[in-house]
Design a protein around this motif. Sequence first.
Motif, short mmCIF file in Angstrom:
data_model
loop_
_atom_site.label_atom_id
_atom_site.label_comp_id
_atom_site.label_asym_id
_atom_site.label_seq_id
_atom_site.Cartn_x
_atom_site.Cartn_y
_atom_site.Cartn_z
N ARG A 189 0.83 -1.20 0.00
CA ARG A 189 0.00 0.00 0.00
C ARG A 189 0.86 1.26 0.00
O ARG A 189 2.03 1.23 0.41
N ASP A 190 0.29 2.36 -0.44
CA ASP A 190 1.00 3.63 -0.44
C ASP A 190 0.87 4.35 0.90
O ASP A 190 1.72 5.17 1.25
N TRP A 191 -0.20 4.08 1.64
CA TRP A 191 -0.42 4.74 2.92
C TRP A 191 -1.34 3.89 3.81
O TRP A 191 -2.07 3.02 3.32
N VAL A 192 -1.23 4.17 5.11
CA VAL A 192 -2.11 3.55 6.11
C VAL A 192 -2.61 4.66 7.02
O VAL A 192 -2.08 5.77 7.03
N THR A 193 -3.64 4.37 7.79
CA THR A 193 -4.15 5.36 8.74
C THR A 193 -3.51 5.14 10.10
O THR A 193 -2.99 4.05 10.40
N VAL A 194 -3.57 6.17 10.94
CA VAL A 194 -3.04 6.05 12.30
C VAL A 194 -3.75 4.95 13.05
O VAL A 194 -3.13 4.19 13.82
N GLU A 196 -4.80 2.15 11.99
CA GLU A 196 -4.28 0.83 11.59
C GLU A 196 -2.94 0.51 12.26
O GLU A 196 -2.48 -0.64 12.21
N LEU A 197 -2.33 1.50 12.89
CA LEU A 197 -1.05 1.26 13.58
C LEU A 197 -1.25 0.59 14.93
O LEU A 197 -0.29 0.10 15.53
N HIS A 198 -2.49 0.58 15.42
CA HIS A 198 -2.76 -0.04 16.72
C HIS A 198 -2.42 -1.53 16.67
O HIS A 198 -2.77 -2.24 15.72
N GLY A 199 -1.74 -1.99 17.70
CA GLY A 199 -1.42 -3.41 17.82
C GLY A 199 -0.21 -3.85 17.03
O GLY A 199 0.14 -5.04 17.05
N GLN A 200 0.45 -2.94 16.32
CA GLN A 200 1.63 -3.31 15.54
C GLN A 200 2.84 -3.54 16.46
O GLN A 200 2.89 -3.05 17.59
N GLN A 201 3.78 -4.27 15.95
CA GLN A 201 5.03 -4.55 16.68
C GLN A 201 6.08 -3.54 16.23
O GLN A 201 6.37 -3.44 15.03
N TRP A 202 6.67 -2.81 17.20
CA TRP A 202 7.53 -1.68 16.87
C TRP A 202 9.01 -1.95 17.16
O TRP A 202 9.35 -2.68 18.10
N ILE A 203 9.83 -1.32 16.37
CA ILE A 203 11.26 -1.23 16.66
C ILE A 203 11.48 0.20 17.15
O ILE A 203 11.35 1.15 16.38
N TRP A 214 5.53 5.55 16.32
CA TRP A 214 4.87 6.70 15.71
C TRP A 214 4.47 7.71 16.78
O TRP A 214 3.85 7.36 17.77
N PRO A 215 4.84 8.99 16.62
CA PRO A 215 4.55 10.00 17.65
C PRO A 215 3.05 10.12 17.93
O PRO A 215 2.23 10.12 17.00
N GLY A 216 2.69 10.22 19.19
CA GLY A 216 1.30 10.45 19.56
C GLY A 216 0.40 9.23 19.43
O GLY A 216 -0.83 9.36 19.51
N LEU A 217 0.99 8.05 19.23
CA LEU A 217 0.17 6.83 19.15
C LEU A 217 -0.60 6.65 20.46
O LEU A 217 -0.01 6.63 21.54
N ASP A 218 -1.94 6.56 20.37
CA ASP A 218 -2.76 6.59 21.58
C ASP A 218 -2.99 5.19 22.16
O ASP A 218 -4.12 4.77 22.41
N GLU A 219 -1.91 4.47 22.37
CA GLU A 219 -1.95 3.17 23.04
C GLU A 219 -0.55 2.86 23.56
O GLU A 219 0.43 3.48 23.14
N ARG A 220 -0.46 1.94 24.45
CA ARG A 220 0.85 1.48 24.90
C ARG A 220 1.44 0.60 23.81
O ARG A 220 0.91 -0.47 23.50
N PRO A 221 2.53 1.04 23.18
CA PRO A 221 3.04 0.30 22.02
C PRO A 221 3.66 -1.05 22.40
O PRO A 221 4.20 -1.21 23.49
N ARG A 222 3.57 -1.97 21.47
CA ARG A 222 4.24 -3.27 21.63
C ARG A 222 5.64 -3.14 21.04
O ARG A 222 5.82 -3.14 19.83
N THR A 245 9.24 4.29 12.67
CA THR A 245 9.05 5.61 12.09
C THR A 245 10.37 6.11 11.50
O THR A 245 11.43 5.95 12.12
N VAL A 246 10.30 6.71 10.33
CA VAL A 246 11.51 7.24 9.70
C VAL A 246 11.23 8.62 9.14
O VAL A 246 10.08 8.99 8.87
#
Length: 297
Positions: A189-194, A196-203, A214-222, A245-246
């Motif tokens: 995909r070319d883009w996703v919504t904020v 859709e970032l919920h529940g993702q696994q982060w570095i 991602w800045p301002g993500l409104d959940e406790r990130p994994r 995030t880059v």
Amino acid sequence: MDFMDVSLVALRVFREVAERGTLTAAATALGYTQSAVSRQIASLERVAKAELLERRHDGVRLTPAGHVVLRRAAAVVDQIDAAARELAGLPVEGGTVRLGWFPIAGAVVVPQAVAELRRTNPTITVLTREGSTPSLVRALRAGTIDLALLASAPPFRPFDAVTPAFRTRKLAERSLRLAVPATHPFAGRDWVTVTELHGQQWIASASATEMGVWPGLDERPRIAHTARDWLAKLSLVAAGCGITTVSDSLTRIVPQGVRVIDVRGGSTESRRTVLAWLRHPLPEPAARLAEVIESHY
């Protein structure tokens, strides 16, 4: 204050403390004990007849008197160092530029700018160092670097409230993006919504001042992995270990196996790159480096 009554060691220690922000970090950098650093600061304060450092739970902060002494101390130490370099047959300060840069700038722009300056002005020596924006701001104040590439986030406030203010030049302002593995469902995909970032696994980044989640993500990130440098983070993304995030500027150097896409929805997330300096006017070598850096943005 009479600098004739102050040792050069005390001035160097004070400048190191001002740059590092803590007595412990300064002691480590200098190879001293913390008590030795404290004694040197105390001797300087006795001569100045003023408190130069405000001791806080998160380190130290220069008092107004401390800022005055720092400006004078930096000038004295720089002159002594310049004399030593000239006597040793090394380039004097007039031909040397000390550049500080935050990690993303070092990954893309700094190598290109330094290489170009070596071709066009081979008599100019460029010394570089990486650091977080807060540490580079302290280094500019301490006089241990001449120029700094700094990162700024909205609402783009001044980097500090100290007088005189830094001279700055805005180089770029770019949107943040998302780096995902080529095998990730987002990759096609070319883009996703904020949302859709919920529940993702982060570095995530090892530093709170750098990007990762991602800045301002409104959940406790994994958070699956934490890394300090961008090559490690992007390599973990390529290996399918998570997303991160880059800055848009990194799209030129992402490794195989990584897709960079946009994020929509929520507040606009961007970062500004600023070139900052304190000395005015800039010495010719520093001014030339500033021009070359600007040409690469």
